[in-house]
Design a protein around this motif. Sequence first.
Motif, PDB file in Angstrom:
ATOM      1  N   HIS A   3       0.831  -1.203   0.000  1.00  0.00           N
ATOM      2  CA  HIS A   3       0.000   0.000   0.000  1.00  0.00           C
ATOM      3  C   HIS A   3       0.866   1.254   0.000  1.00  0.00           C
ATOM      4  N   ARG A   4       1.938   1.259   0.779  1.00  0.00           N
ATOM      5  CA  ARG A   4       2.833   2.425   0.797  1.00  0.00           C
ATOM      6  C   ARG A   4       3.512   2.613  -0.554  1.00  0.00           C
ATOM      7  N   TRP A   5       3.948   1.509  -1.155  1.00  0.00           N
ATOM      8  CA  TRP A   5       4.560   1.612  -2.483  1.00  0.00           C
ATOM      9  C   TRP A   5       3.559   2.144  -3.509  1.00  0.00           C
ATOM     10  N   ASP A   6       2.304   1.692  -3.378  1.00  0.00           N
ATOM     11  CA  ASP A   6       1.287   2.156  -4.321  1.00  0.00           C
ATOM     12  C   ASP A   6       1.065   3.664  -4.183  1.00  0.00           C
ATOM     13  N   LEU A   7       0.952   4.148  -2.957  1.00  0.00           N
ATOM     14  CA  LEU A   7       0.754   5.583  -2.744  1.00  0.00           C
ATOM     15  C   LEU A   7       1.944   6.395  -3.213  1.00  0.00           C
ATOM     16  N   ARG A   8       3.120   5.827  -3.089  1.00  0.00           N
ATOM     17  CA  ARG A   8       4.324   6.601  -3.415  1.00  0.00           C
ATOM     18  C   ARG A   8       4.643   6.608  -4.892  1.00  0.00           C
ATOM     19  N   TRP A   9       4.477   5.471  -5.554  1.00  0.00           N
ATOM     20  CA  TRP A   9       4.962   5.350  -6.933  1.00  0.00           C
ATOM     21  C   TRP A   9       3.861   5.373  -7.985  1.00  0.00           C
TER      22      TRP A   9
END
Length: 329
Positions: free
Chosen positions: A34-40
């Motif tokens: 989820h963090r990777w999705d929000l960031r990238w």
Amino acid sequence: MAGDTTTVAPSRWEGAPVPEPAEGGRKPRRSRLHRWDLRWSPYAFVAPFFLFFGVFGLFPLLYTGWASLHRVELTAPDEMEWVGLRNFSRLLGDEFFWNALTNTVTIGLLSTVPQLLIALGVAHLLNQRLRGSMFFRVAVLTPYATSVAAATLVFVLLFGRDHGMINWALGLAGLDAVDWQNGAWTSQLAVSTIVVWRWTGYNALIYLAAMQSIPHELYESAALDGASPLQQFLHVTIPSLRPTILFTCVVSTIGATQLFGEPLLFNGGAGATGGADHQFQTLGLYLYEQGWVNLHLGRASAIAWAMFLILLIIGAVNWLVARRLRRSS
């Protein structure tokens, strides 16, 4: 009472199966994704634009700049001879380049000034309460949707020397026929007319959108002060449209600098020369003549970069004027 015992009703959750803890690593893995999705994800969404811009925008610009420093022919683009700034210094003494630049400025003034003035008037009329206003808005945009080739060929017939409708109307008024294609000013005026016809409706809709965002309280206050409709237009509408007018001036100037299709097709027999005496050859036509007719790719690249520098100057002037307008407001 002593000895009495109280019984507590069993909870309805007693005896229910207790959920087992999640398997090790599943919840942290999901939060990490989820963090990777929000960031990238935002970068992934805009990546196609930068990819296409790099392939079709940035790379041709840099390659053109590199080719402008070489002597290279279109028949052998891999064979480059370093000449430095010779192609640029040659432009400074090239009378055809200065002629094309002068024609570009002249046609730009003859097309931009009437175009924006007419667009302001048309937008003001469309901003009134009219029956079928949507029809008129679509109608003024029709020339913009018309093909450049089709529009230019129609105007070639209108400005024909022997059988053109313009000369026919001049004859009815008792005036002599005009050789529109072979005259210096007449040919530039004719080309400018094509540009005015195609882009007036486009700019009118931009002005209309800006006019509809002006608060009605300003007009009501001006009316209470006794301002006439003309005074309201001059003292309320025009000042409120200053950023939009500046934007359309810059965009129209950039379009005039890159003008190519209208002068090329206006006199098809002359090709890229812009008439027998180069009387309406623009910078775009001169670039095309050097690169694709004379096959001098290095010279054409130098002309392209000269046009790019001119556009940078226009952008700098736009920034300075916009900054001054913001300060004054």
